[in-house]
Scaffold this active site. Structure first.
Site, PDB file in Angstrom:
ATOM      1  CB  CYS A 159      -9.222 -10.806  18.578  1.00  0.00           C
ATOM      2  SG  CYS A 159      -7.578 -11.307  19.097  1.00  0.00           S
ATOM      3  CB  CYS A 163      -5.052 -16.089  15.642  1.00  0.00           C
ATOM      4  SG  CYS A 163      -4.832 -14.930  14.303  1.00  0.00           S
ATOM      5  CG  ASP A 175     -10.236  -1.341  10.654  1.00  0.00           C
ATOM      6  OD1 ASP A 175     -10.025  -0.117  10.598  1.00  0.00           O
ATOM      7  OD2 ASP A 175      -9.339  -2.189  10.709  1.00  0.00           O
ATOM      8  CB  CYS A 205     -10.035 -10.222  14.133  1.00  0.00           C
ATOM      9  SG  CYS A 205      -8.698 -10.344  12.943  1.00  0.00           S
ATOM     10  NE  ARG A 260      -3.682   0.045   1.661  1.00  0.00           N
ATOM     11  CZ  ARG A 260      -4.430  -0.847   2.320  1.00  0.00           C
ATOM     12  NH1 ARG A 260      -4.443  -0.838   3.623  1.00  0.00           N
ATOM     13  NH2 ARG A 260      -5.161  -1.723   1.663  1.00  0.00           N
TER      14      ARG A 260
HETATM   15  S1  SF4 Z   1      -6.598  -9.458  16.059  1.00  0.00           S
HETATM   16 FE1  SF4 Z   1      -7.081 -10.978  14.474  1.00  0.00          FE
HETATM   17  S2  SF4 Z   1      -5.134 -11.442  13.497  1.00  0.00           S
HETATM   18 FE2  SF4 Z   1      -4.692 -10.452  15.466  1.00  0.00          FE
HETATM   19  S3  SF4 Z   1      -4.444 -12.140  16.903  1.00  0.00           S
HETATM   20 FE3  SF4 Z   1      -6.540 -11.486  17.034  1.00  0.00          FE
HETATM   21  S4  SF4 Z   1      -7.639 -12.816  15.610  1.00  0.00           S
HETATM   22 FE4  SF4 Z   1      -5.483 -12.958  15.125  1.00  0.00          FE
END
Ligand code: SF4
Length: 438
Positions: free
Chosen positions: A139, A135, A303, A142, A122
């Site tokens: 999360c 992961c 986001d 995410c 980018r």
């Molecule tokens: S934010 Fe998303 S990419 Fe980062 S550790 Fe958590 S699940 Fe994984």
């Protein structure tokens, strides 16, 4: 001898694998016993959901899977899980099934800006390299929800080689950010190979790793991992603490090991409703971070990814938090608040305004206490015309070492060496009319 708290002992004993609490600090044991079903979570925590809740939650996990490490689970206050910031980040909510029109699977257009598999290019001088689709925890907030949990895999060397070749063939890339998934889910030997390939490229000056490991699986930071990564300095590590409750004796130890090994540490938090949308919580978090040698780097506006509307705050909340930090605490404890522009425009700083007014010789500013003050501009400053080859350049800089850069955006309008006087969007009707008339 290690001291484990009662919750950790209870979780370890209920996992019933023939192994006891002595495995708790083995990161592979933690990954193997990640909580991936509602039944297991209920069994380990004693939390019980109603039939209706189970139905809704199962629908949620079918769409966005569940995975929590036993370690992160042990941080949940099960007596008040509904309001618990750890629970909210790790356990799903049926609200994730609400997808607004403004939400997108790939809000940052990472796939559009991908010249080869695994690479997002980018910004001119740096790339994002997706090196893992695993992961240790999923999360709930995410930004790459579209990818995480679908198929857990580490790309093969052949797949990663395409990204490495692209970096090698693109001399303007001086900074490579390893991301994923979580790059520290790669085995030590695989990471060793990957880092050796990337750092062998002459024009790559720095490598960065974006990881949530110190937060959700701190035992992954082992002496051997440190030994591997230390070979590839300068290696910058950015982690992702969102709440002070995540800073525990185990995460502190992981951070200590990384800092002692000489890796510069930064933190990227995401502003999340009902988790950390509070000036007091954020101030406490940044203080704990700097105490553990981690520099708060970014505070992200959440986001526009699908299913995240319940996590999103108005931008005004972020500004309010920044107001409570700037001037009120140590300068380097203050992150930059950014909005990652939908459509791939990159990170845009969104900060409170401290310049109140301006004249030709004075700037009127206000400080964090509300004091309004005047900065007198210099009377004798003579701006030097910059043609990229003035005396200062020739005397003070070794021009051979200076990049010949192409001015972009406002920088272009400010530059003496560029004759552009305005930036006009591609489809500006008035300009299109002019062109038709030519
Ligand atoms: S934010 Fe998303 S990419 Fe980062 S550790 Fe958590 S699940 Fe994984």
């Amino acid at each position: 001898m290690e001291i484990f708290n009662k919750t950790q002992q209870s979780i370890a004993s209920k996992i019933r694998t023939g192994s006891d609490i002595s495995n708790w600090k083995d990161w592979k044991w933690q990954v193997k016993h990640s909580i991936r079903s509602l039944e297991k979570l209920e069994m380990l925590t004693g939390i019980n959901f109603s039939e209706e809740e189970v139905l809704q939650l199962k629908k949620t996990f079918d769409r966005f899977p569940l995975s929590i490490t036993p370690y992160y689970l042990s941080l949940i206050d099960t007596n008040n899980y509904i309001n618990d910031p750890v629970f909210k980040q790790s356990f799903g909510s049926p609200r994730e099934l609400t997808v607004l029109k403004s939400e997108l699977a790939d809000p940052l257009s990472e796939e559009y800006d991908s010249p080869v598999e695994g690479i997002t290019h980018r910004y001119p001088d740096r790339v994002l390299f997706h090196v893992s689709n695993i992961c240790s925890m999923y999360c709930r907030h995410c930004t790459r929800k579209r990818k995480v949990g679908d198929i857990d895999y580490i790309p093969s060397k052949r797949q990663l080689q395409k990204g490495i070749d692209y970096i090698r063939e693109t001399p303007q890339i001086r900074d490579v950010l390893l991301s994923g998934g979580d790059p520290l889910m790669l085995s030590d030997s695989y990471l060793d190979w990957l880092l050796s390939e990337i750092t062998a490229i002459e024009h790559v000056e720095i490598v960065r790793i974006g990881t949530r490991i110190p937060v959700v699986l701190p035992y992954r930071i082992t002496n051997n991992l440190i030994k591997v990564m230390k070979k590839y300095q300068p290696l910058w590590i950015n982690t992702h603490f969102n709440h002070p409750r995540e800073i525990t004796s185990s995460s502190k130890e992981a951070l200590r090991m990384l800092a002692d090994a000489g890796f510069p540490l930064g933190n990227q938090s995401v502003l999340l409703a009902e988790v950390n949308d509070c000036p007091r919580i954020m101030k406490n978090l940044v203080h704990k971070l700097v105490k553990n040698r981690v520099r708060p780097y970014y505070l992200y506006q959440c986001d526009l990814s699908e299913g995240l509307s319940h996590f999103r705050t108005p931008v005004g909340k972020g500004i309010e938090i920044m107001e409570s930090l700037i001037g009120h605490t140590t300068g380097f404890a203050v992150p930059t608040y950014v909005i990652d522009a939908p459509g791939g425009g990159g990170k845009i700083p969104a900060m409170p305004n401290y310049i109140i007014s301006w004249s030709t010789n004075k700037v009127i500013l206000r400080n964090y206490e509300g004091i309004i003050t005047t900065y007198k501009e210099p009377e004798s400053y003579e701006s030097k015309f910059c043609d990229r080859n003035c005396e200062n350049c020739n005397l003070d800089l070794n021009l051979d070492e200076v990049d010949e850069e192409k001015a972009v955006g406002i920088e272009k309008l400010l530059s003496d060496a560029n004759s552009t006087i305005s930036l006009v969007p591609d489809n500006n009707e008035r300009h299109n009319r002019r062109n038709r008339n030519v």
